[in-house]
Design a protein around this motif. Structure first.
Motif, PDB file in Angstrom:
ATOM      1  N   MET A 239       0.941  -1.239   0.053  1.00  0.00           N
ATOM      2  CA  MET A 239      -0.098   0.035  -0.056  1.00  0.00           C
ATOM      3  C   MET A 239       0.813   1.204   0.046  1.00  0.00           C
ATOM      4  O   MET A 239       1.846   1.326   0.585  1.00  0.00           O
ATOM      5  N   MET A 240       0.392   2.277  -0.714  1.00  0.00           N
ATOM      6  CA  MET A 240       1.160   3.435  -0.812  1.00  0.00           C
ATOM      7  C   MET A 240       0.424   4.647  -0.885  1.00  0.00           C
ATOM      8  O   MET A 240      -0.479   4.689  -1.635  1.00  0.00           O
ATOM      9  N   ASN A 241       0.680   5.825   0.046  1.00  0.00           N
ATOM     10  CA  ASN A 241       0.117   7.121  -0.375  1.00  0.00           C
ATOM     11  C   ASN A 241       1.380   7.831  -0.861  1.00  0.00           C
ATOM     12  O   ASN A 241       2.440   7.812  -0.523  1.00  0.00           O
ATOM     13  N   GLN A 242       0.974   8.751  -1.619  1.00  0.00           N
ATOM     14  CA  GLN A 242       1.838   9.685  -2.430  1.00  0.00           C
ATOM     15  C   GLN A 242       1.436  11.119  -2.547  1.00  0.00           C
ATOM     16  O   GLN A 242       0.132  11.334  -2.874  1.00  0.00           O
ATOM     17  N   SER A 243       2.349  11.990  -1.940  1.00  0.00           N
ATOM     18  CA  SER A 243       2.181  13.508  -1.897  1.00  0.00           C
ATOM     19  C   SER A 243       2.984  14.114  -2.782  1.00  0.00           C
ATOM     20  O   SER A 243       4.164  14.099  -2.892  1.00  0.00           O
ATOM     21  N   HIS A 244       2.441  14.867  -4.061  1.00  0.00           N
ATOM     22  CA  HIS A 244       3.129  15.812  -4.681  1.00  0.00           C
ATOM     23  C   HIS A 244       3.125  17.389  -4.220  1.00  0.00           C
ATOM     24  O   HIS A 244       3.605  18.300  -4.843  1.00  0.00           O
ATOM     25  N   LYS A 245       2.691  17.393  -2.987  1.00  0.00           N
ATOM     26  CA  LYS A 245       2.394  18.793  -2.393  1.00  0.00           C
ATOM     27  C   LYS A 245       2.952  18.945  -1.194  1.00  0.00           C
ATOM     28  O   LYS A 245       2.440  19.625  -0.255  1.00  0.00           O
ATOM     29  N   GLY A 246       4.087  18.349  -1.179  1.00  0.00           N
ATOM     30  CA  GLY A 246       4.858  18.243   0.448  1.00  0.00           C
ATOM     31  C   GLY A 246       4.390  17.001   1.345  1.00  0.00           C
ATOM     32  O   GLY A 246       3.338  16.901   1.063  1.00  0.00           O
TER      33      GLY A 246
ATOM     34  N   HIS B 200       3.506  17.671   4.380  1.00  0.00           N
ATOM     35  CA  HIS B 200       2.568  18.037   5.447  1.00  0.00           C
ATOM     36  C   HIS B 200       1.261  18.103   4.676  1.00  0.00           C
ATOM     37  O   HIS B 200       0.221  18.695   5.088  1.00  0.00           O
ATOM     38  N   SER B 201       1.223  18.020   3.270  1.00  0.00           N
ATOM     39  CA  SER B 201      -0.107  18.037   2.450  1.00  0.00           C
ATOM     40  C   SER B 201      -1.198  17.221   3.032  1.00  0.00           C
ATOM     41  O   SER B 201      -0.981  16.049   3.545  1.00  0.00           O
ATOM     42  N   THR B 202      -2.711  17.551   2.916  1.00  0.00           N
ATOM     43  CA  THR B 202      -3.434  16.853   3.104  1.00  0.00           C
ATOM     44  C   THR B 202      -4.025  16.138   1.884  1.00  0.00           C
ATOM     45  O   THR B 202      -5.033  15.263   2.036  1.00  0.00           O
ATOM     46  N   GLN B 203      -3.433  16.116   0.645  1.00  0.00           N
ATOM     47  CA  GLN B 203      -3.762  15.561  -0.437  1.00  0.00           C
ATOM     48  C   GLN B 203      -3.020  14.337  -0.873  1.00  0.00           C
ATOM     49  O   GLN B 203      -1.744  14.896  -1.288  1.00  0.00           O
ATOM     50  N   TRP B 204      -3.241  13.300  -0.355  1.00  0.00           N
ATOM     51  CA  TRP B 204      -2.275  12.069  -0.650  1.00  0.00           C
ATOM     52  C   TRP B 204      -2.826  11.182  -1.616  1.00  0.00           C
ATOM     53  O   TRP B 204      -4.282  10.794  -1.398  1.00  0.00           O
ATOM     54  N   ASP B 205      -2.357  10.840  -2.666  1.00  0.00           N
ATOM     55  CA  ASP B 205      -2.982   9.775  -3.660  1.00  0.00           C
ATOM     56  C   ASP B 205      -2.818   8.399  -2.933  1.00  0.00           C
ATOM     57  O   ASP B 205      -1.955   8.090  -1.946  1.00  0.00           O
ATOM     58  N   ARG B 206      -3.459   7.253  -3.340  1.00  0.00           N
ATOM     59  CA  ARG B 206      -3.508   5.876  -2.623  1.00  0.00           C
ATOM     60  C   ARG B 206      -3.280   5.058  -3.660  1.00  0.00           C
ATOM     61  O   ARG B 206      -4.176   5.039  -4.521  1.00  0.00           O
ATOM     62  N   LEU B 207      -2.272   4.067  -3.679  1.00  0.00           N
ATOM     63  CA  LEU B 207      -2.043   3.009  -4.665  1.00  0.00           C
ATOM     64  C   LEU B 207      -1.946   1.791  -4.104  1.00  0.00           C
ATOM     65  O   LEU B 207      -1.621   1.646  -2.755  1.00  0.00           O
TER      66      LEU B 207
END
Length: 242
Positions: free
Chosen positions: A61-68, A70-77
């Motif tokens: 499982m992976m969360n990925q952030s392109h916005k730092g 401490h971003s609240t927007q993380w993709d999930r794969l």
């Protein structure tokens, strides 16, 4: 003989505890700054990665952030390895937990997974400076995760992708003849082939960005191997589209 038996039992016991501890660390999650992945502006991409073993399947499982970080927007794969086959899922945002029902919630891929993943999960490589700052327990988890990934050998993409790719704007793997042209270089094909027992799958023209990164950062070929001048020329031509 009695002393030897006690030593063997003690070693087995300690090894069992160590293995159980590594499994525990892997089942948590580690956060890394990706060495390879960058945003379009060249800023860091952050990944949270967790390994789950369930019903004889390996679930990454992976969360990925392109916005730092401490971003609240993380993709999930999610990447599922099961009986020599691998499936990739882009999922709605959420925690690093797995339920088989999540397969039905898969969303459109933000990028073609095969561009970087020609053979299932890849070795996890944090940016070198961030790796130095990683806590020891996370380094141990990272080591255990990478050992698991290296043990897979060749993986085949699952039938799931053969069905879903027809309906996706961004497929798991592009199917064009040119896209799937194989890198025919002996130095690489020792490991990247689809015939040897521990082969890691062919490298194709879809993978040229990854190939270029690995070579420029001296991550390939593995330690103890070299690329001949003739093969280096062929790789450069392949990357440049010749």
């Amino acid at each position: 003989m009695k002393i030897i038996s006690i030593a063997v039992i003690s070693f087995t016991f300690i090894a069992g505890i160590a293995l159980a501890y590594l499994q525990f660390l892997m089942s948590q999650f580690i956060t890394i700054e990706s060495w390879e992945s960058k945003t379009v502006d060249g800023t860091p991409v952050y990944n949270k990665i967790r390994y789950i073993r369930s019903n004889k399947k390996d679930i990454w499982m992976m969360n990925q952030s392109h916005k730092g970080l401490h971003s609240t927007q993380w993709d999930r794969l999610a990447i599922i390895v099961n009986a020599g086959k691998v499936s990739f899922y882009q999922l709605p945002s959420g925690d690093l937990d797995w339920d088989d029902q999540l397969k039905n919630q898969a969303i459109e891929n933000s990028v073609s997974c095969y561009l970087c993943h020609s053979n299932g999960p890849r070795v996890i490589r944090p940016e070198p400076n961030s790796l130095k700052q990683m806590p020891l327990k996370n380094k141990l988890a990272l080591y255990a995760m990478n050992m698991r990934i290296k043990a897979y050998g060749q993986l085949q993409e699952s039938d799931y992708h053969k069905v879903t790719d027809r309906n996706l704007k961004t497929p798991f793997r592009y199917q064009g003849k040119k896209d799937n042209e194989v890198l025919q270089v002996q130095s690489c094909a020792r490991c990247h082939n689809e015939t040897s027992l521990f082969g890691r799958g062919n490298l194709t023209r879809q993978n040229i960005v990854t190939i270029d990164f690995m070579l420029k950062n001296k991550l390939m070929p593995p330690r103890g191997f070299q690329i001949s001048n003739d093969d280096q020329k062929k790789i450069t031509e392949f990357i440049n589209g010749f």
